[in-house]
Design a protein around this motif. Sequence first.
Motif, short mmCIF file in Angstrom:
data_model
loop_
_atom_site.label_atom_id
_atom_site.label_comp_id
_atom_site.label_asym_id
_atom_site.label_seq_id
_atom_site.Cartn_x
_atom_site.Cartn_y
_atom_site.Cartn_z
N SER A 1 -3.68 -1.56 8.05
CA SER A 1 -3.33 -0.31 7.52
C SER A 1 -2.87 0.77 8.27
O SER A 1 -1.67 1.27 8.39
CB SER A 1 -4.26 0.19 6.50
OG SER A 1 -5.51 0.62 7.14
N GLY A 2 -3.42 0.61 9.71
CA GLY A 2 -3.06 1.71 10.40
C GLY A 2 -1.73 1.40 11.14
O GLY A 2 -0.92 2.32 11.40
N LEU A 3 -1.47 -0.21 11.39
CA LEU A 3 -0.36 -0.38 11.75
C LEU A 3 0.77 -0.14 10.83
O LEU A 3 2.03 0.20 11.30
CB LEU A 3 -0.23 -1.83 12.06
CG LEU A 3 -1.04 -2.21 13.27
CD1 LEU A 3 -1.27 -3.80 13.44
CD2 LEU A 3 -0.55 -1.97 14.79
N LYS A 4 0.70 -0.49 9.63
CA LYS A 4 1.75 0.00 8.50
C LYS A 4 1.92 1.40 8.56
O LYS A 4 3.11 1.79 8.52
CB LYS A 4 1.12 -0.50 7.08
CG LYS A 4 1.07 -2.12 6.88
CD LYS A 4 0.73 -2.24 5.40
CE LYS A 4 1.16 -3.70 5.06
NZ LYS A 4 0.38 -3.72 3.76
N ILE B 1 4.16 2.35 11.36
CA ILE B 1 5.58 1.88 11.34
C ILE B 1 6.15 2.94 10.36
O ILE B 1 7.43 3.15 10.41
CB ILE B 1 5.55 0.28 10.74
CG1 ILE B 1 5.05 -0.56 12.08
CG2 ILE B 1 6.90 0.01 10.13
CD1 ILE B 1 5.03 -2.06 11.17
N GLU B 2 5.66 3.24 9.03
CA GLU B 2 6.09 4.03 8.22
C GLU B 2 6.43 5.65 8.94
O GLU B 2 7.36 6.11 8.49
CB GLU B 2 5.19 4.39 6.98
CG GLU B 2 5.15 2.95 6.27
CD GLU B 2 4.06 3.33 5.10
OE1 GLU B 2 3.19 4.42 5.13
OE2 GLU B 2 3.90 2.12 4.41
N GLU B 3 5.69 5.90 9.56
CA GLU B 3 5.93 7.20 10.38
C GLU B 3 7.00 7.09 11.66
O GLU B 3 7.33 8.19 12.23
CB GLU B 3 4.65 7.81 10.97
CG GLU B 3 3.66 8.05 9.79
CD GLU B 3 2.41 8.44 10.15
OE1 GLU B 3 2.00 8.67 11.51
OE2 GLU B 3 1.31 8.94 9.42
N GLY B 4 7.01 6.06 11.98
CA GLY B 4 8.02 5.66 13.26
C GLY B 4 7.50 5.83 14.48
O GLY B 4 8.12 6.26 15.54
N THR B 5 6.16 5.72 14.42
CA THR B 5 5.39 6.20 15.88
C THR B 5 5.17 4.94 16.68
O THR B 5 4.50 4.92 17.74
CB THR B 5 4.23 7.12 15.61
OG1 THR B 5 3.08 5.98 14.65
CG2 THR B 5 4.35 8.13 15.08
#
Length: 95
Positions: free
Chosen positions: A80-83, A86-90
Amino acid sequence: MADSAKRKEKNQAEEVAKVALPPTLFLNRQLLFNRELSWVNFNARVLEEAMDKSHPLLERLKFLAIFSTNLDEFFMIRVSGLKQQIEEGTVESHR
């Protein structure tokens, strides 16, 4: 078994080689590791112990319980942290 371990080690080394490091860490690249891959590798070793018929049944069940708990935590926390990254573009891109 040894061939698959060597392949995993080679794949991990290739992943580490792709990461851009500050000049001070450039020479110490081999000291860094991907903690998610490390977590998955550890959990695979726990599962191997659970499947080892030389261990008593109760010990094998304990290893399965550890494996299950680790896998749940991995997906709840790590994936969930990786997702979210990715969503935040970080997420750092590979160069």
